[in-house]
Design an enzyme around this catalytic site. Structure first.
Site, mmCIF file in Angstrom:
data_model
loop_
_atom_site.group_PDB
_atom_site.id
_atom_site.type_symbol
_atom_site.label_atom_id
_atom_site.label_comp_id
_atom_site.label_asym_id
_atom_site.label_seq_id
_atom_site.Cartn_x
_atom_site.Cartn_y
_atom_site.Cartn_z
ATOM 1 N N GLU A 105 1.938 2.568 12.871
ATOM 2 C CA GLU A 105 0.799 2.397 12.138
ATOM 3 C C GLU A 105 -0.329 1.581 12.575
ATOM 4 O OE1 GLU A 105 -1.838 1.373 10.126
ATOM 5 O OE2 GLU A 105 -0.780 0.296 8.710
ATOM 6 N N SER A 160 -3.425 1.301 22.600
ATOM 7 C CA SER A 160 -2.315 0.876 22.710
ATOM 8 C C SER A 160 -1.363 2.078 22.687
ATOM 9 C CB SER A 160 -1.973 -0.471 22.110
ATOM 10 O OG SER A 160 -2.939 -1.311 22.416
ATOM 11 N N GLY A 215 4.247 -1.573 17.682
ATOM 12 C CA GLY A 215 3.667 -2.327 16.393
ATOM 13 C C GLY A 215 4.412 -2.381 15.125
ATOM 14 N N ILE A 229 2.749 -3.683 24.122
ATOM 15 C CA ILE A 229 3.632 -2.403 24.551
ATOM 16 C C ILE A 229 2.701 -2.077 25.940
ATOM 17 C CG2 ILE A 229 1.730 -0.813 23.493
ATOM 18 C CD1 ILE A 229 5.451 0.023 23.664
ATOM 19 N N GLU A 230 1.540 -2.458 26.345
ATOM 20 C CA GLU A 230 1.176 -2.136 27.621
ATOM 21 C C GLU A 230 1.729 -2.852 28.917
ATOM 22 O OE1 GLU A 230 -0.493 -3.160 24.976
ATOM 23 O OE2 GLU A 230 -2.306 -2.262 24.747
ATOM 24 N N ASP A 238 0.919 -1.260 -0.120
ATOM 25 C CA ASP A 238 -0.117 -0.217 -0.068
ATOM 26 C C ASP A 238 0.783 1.089 0.083
ATOM 27 O OD1 ASP A 238 -1.652 1.998 0.664
ATOM 28 O OD2 ASP A 238 -2.857 1.040 1.938
ATOM 29 N N ARG A 297 0.114 4.511 2.106
ATOM 30 C CA ARG A 297 0.431 4.350 3.385
ATOM 31 C C ARG A 297 1.941 4.580 3.621
ATOM 32 N NH1 ARG A 297 1.585 -0.105 7.580
ATOM 33 N NH2 ARG A 297 3.257 -0.689 6.058
ATOM 34 N N HIS A 348 -5.332 0.221 1.173
ATOM 35 C CA HIS A 348 -6.092 -1.152 1.676
ATOM 36 C C HIS A 348 -7.069 -0.967 2.838
ATOM 37 C CE1 HIS A 348 -3.476 -0.456 5.075
ATOM 38 N NE2 HIS A 348 -3.973 -1.379 5.770
ATOM 39 N N GLU A 402 -10.111 -2.241 15.064
ATOM 40 C CA GLU A 402 -8.944 -3.072 15.835
ATOM 41 C C GLU A 402 -8.500 -2.452 16.967
ATOM 42 O OE1 GLU A 402 -5.274 -3.794 13.580
ATOM 43 O OE2 GLU A 402 -6.528 -3.960 11.722
ATOM 44 N N ASP A 406 6.487 -5.202 18.983
ATOM 45 C CA ASP A 406 5.525 -5.918 18.484
ATOM 46 C C ASP A 406 5.226 -7.248 19.368
ATOM 47 O OD1 ASP A 406 4.195 -5.610 15.374
ATOM 48 O OD2 ASP A 406 3.625 -7.373 16.569
HETATM 49 C C1 LIG Z 1 -0.698 -2.502 11.312
HETATM 50 S S1 LIG Z 1 0.441 -3.430 11.719
HETATM 51 C C2 LIG Z 1 1.935 -2.157 11.220
HETATM 52 C C3 LIG Z 1 3.155 -2.959 10.780
HETATM 53 C C4 LIG Z 1 4.178 -2.086 10.664
HETATM 54 N N1 LIG Z 1 4.441 -1.254 11.567
HETATM 55 C C5 LIG Z 1 3.975 -1.389 9.205
HETATM 56 O O1 LIG Z 1 3.840 -0.259 9.046
HETATM 57 O O2 LIG Z 1 3.980 -2.419 8.424
HETATM 58 C C6 LIG Z 1 0.402 -3.210 13.383
HETATM 59 C C7 LIG Z 1 1.358 -4.128 14.175
HETATM 60 O O3 LIG Z 1 1.146 -3.671 15.634
HETATM 61 C C8 LIG Z 1 1.161 -4.673 16.316
HETATM 62 N N2 LIG Z 1 0.516 -4.585 17.558
HETATM 63 C C9 LIG Z 1 -0.858 -4.264 17.717
HETATM 64 N N3 LIG Z 1 -1.132 -4.061 19.019
HETATM 65 C C10 LIG Z 1 0.000 -4.048 19.671
HETATM 66 C C11 LIG Z 1 0.270 -4.101 21.302
HETATM 67 N N4 LIG Z 1 -0.597 -3.677 21.849
HETATM 68 N N5 LIG Z 1 1.698 -4.433 21.451
HETATM 69 C C12 LIG Z 1 2.568 -4.640 20.384
HETATM 70 N N6 LIG Z 1 2.415 -4.964 19.458
HETATM 71 C C13 LIG Z 1 0.983 -4.461 18.927
HETATM 72 C C14 LIG Z 1 0.690 -6.313 15.653
HETATM 73 O O4 LIG Z 1 1.096 -7.340 15.862
HETATM 74 C C15 LIG Z 1 1.128 -5.618 14.117
HETATM 75 O O5 LIG Z 1 2.181 -6.246 13.824
#
Ligand SMILES: C[S@@+](CC[C@H](N)C(=O)[O-])C[C@H]1O[C@@H](n2cnc3c(N)ncnc32)[C@H](O)[C@@H]1O
Length: 383
Positions: free
Chosen positions: A164, A178, A97, A148-149, A70, A73, A319, A173, A119
């Site tokens: 992102e 977070s 993430g 992360i929390e 994408d 993005r 997307h 989502e 992540d």
């Molecule tokens: C939308 S993807 C973005 C991935 C990457 N940053 C990118 O831009 O291609 C979100 C990512 O955040 C991770 N994620 C979501 N909530 C999270 C949390 N509370 N703690 C750690 N990782 C998290 C997911 O596992 C996922 O890999």
């Protein structure tokens, strides 16, 4: 079909996105595990439990391929960092993430002294290898597996948080919650979020062909009524690419504008009035929601080269596509009419990663007073 992918190359991305939706759906509706944990639910281990399908879905490489491809993005994040290297030079950056680590590597290449990439999905093992493949050492780019929390970072504060986190209709989502937790815990005074702003918009769609194909179809299926199949669809928010030529308003309504350096989690559930002028005589088949994103740095000290992108139907598709809220009873409108109402967006009661949307609306003539269509309402689930 007037509702269709605008570019040939998008077809493949759409197909992949359907798979992604399916995965997200399965994680919520797996018959063996019907409830998804609260985004902020704590576990004692700090790693994803087997049952947490949300993070499991992000371990699949296809989702990451689709996000990376994408370009609207990914290039927005890249351009923001590469065009504002002075804002990143020698800074400590947190990537919430990190997925494949793409945003972390953009930050490192932009001169960040240290990037901490977090992540809770298995994808982080690939991210670590990718960083190594590209010559980054663990000192400069540190990976931490966990929510992360729940984890503790190796630093007290960070200067910039990149993430992102956006879902369909921006908030699907619930990952933003977070990111805000990370902001409140780690962002140093004077630091900033990237992106720094996001807004949700509502507009109006005429698309007879799409409407007939998806809804009216069930009125007569080989000579039989199947309203049982049709009716639940009026309470489902669809996700599809809308052809911009079907948009019948030149002035979409901004439902919410979030300053990500300041907004709090409770504010992500909201109620907003709207007033959308109709720009031509048309049938109204659906409301359409989308979001815009901007990268500006800290409000009092904006970066030199701000970057913005939109997921509206009038720009290159992403997307996230658009969110379609169909009307049970399409309306005949005239140019100058005003579609007014009150929009409510809340996290799902059973599943906080889903959204419950409500639209109460009525139509007046251009004066905003003379009633043309009585107040009516519809509720939708985005899941
Ligand atoms: C939308 S993807 C973005 C991935 C990457 N940053 C990118 O831009 O291609 C979100 C990512 O955040 C991770 N994620 C979501 N909530 C999270 C949390 N509370 N703690 C750690 N990782 C998290 C997911 O596992 C996922 O890999």
């Amino acid at each position: 079909m007037t509702l269709k992918a605008k570019e040939g190359e998008l077809a493949r991305a759409q197909h992949q996105h359907e798979e992604y939706r399916q995965i997200v759906k399965e994680q919520f509706y797996d018959p063996l595990e019907r409830s998804v944990p609260e985004p902020k639910a704590a576990t004692s281990t700090g790693t994803a439990p087997q049952s947490d399908y949300y993070f499991t879905s992000y371990a699949h490489y296809e989702i990451h391929e689709q996000m990376l491809k994408d370009r609207v993005r990914t290039e927005s994040y890249r351009d923001f960092m590469y065009e504002n290297k002075n804002a990143f030079k020698d800074k400590v950056v947190l990537d919430v993430g990190c997925g494949t680590g793409i945003l972390s590597m953009f930050a490192a290449r932009s001169g960040a002294r240290r990037v901490i990439a977090v992540d809770n999905s298995d994808i982080i093992h690939s991210a670590r290898k990718i960083a190594k493949e590209n010559g980054f050492d663990e000192e400069q780019l540190t990976f931490i597996r966990g929510k992360i929390e729940e984890i503790e970072l190796p630093v007290q504060t960070v200067d910039i948080i990149i993430s992102e986190w956006m879902g369909y209709f921006l908030l699907f989502e619930a990952m933003l919650d977070s990111v805000l937790t990370a902001r409140d815990k780690y962002l140093a005074p004077g630091g900033f979020m990237a992106p720094s702003g996001s807004s949700i918009h509502l507009t109006l769609l005429e698309d007879e062909e799409y409407y007939n194909d998806r809804y009216t179809y069930w009125n007569d299926v080989y000579g039989f009524k199947m309203l049982t199949m049709r009716d639940p669809l009026f309470n489902e928010a669809g996700v599809d690419v809308v052809d911009g030529s079907g948009i019948i308003s030149d002035s979409p309504s901004c439902l919410r504008d979030f300053d990500l350096n300041k907004v709090s989690s409770p504010e992500l559930d909201f109620t907003a009035p709207f007033s959308i002028p109709v720009s031509r005589d048309a049938r109204l088949h659906a409301f359409v929601g989308y979001f815009d994103i901007d990268f500006r740095g800290e409000s009092s000290k904006p970066v030199d080269h701000p970057i913005t992108f939109s997921t509206s139907a009038n720009t290159t598709s992403t997307h996230w596509k658009q969110t379609i809220l169909p009307l049970r009873n399409p309306l005949t409108l005239e140019a100058g009419d005003l579609v007014q109402g009150i929009f409510t967006c809340r996290k799902g009661i059973d599943n906080p990663r889903e959204l419950d949307l409500t639209i109460d609306f009525w139509v007046t003539e251009a004066d905003g007073e003379t009633e043309r269509v009585k107040r009516t309402g519809q509720t939708y689930q985005l899941r």
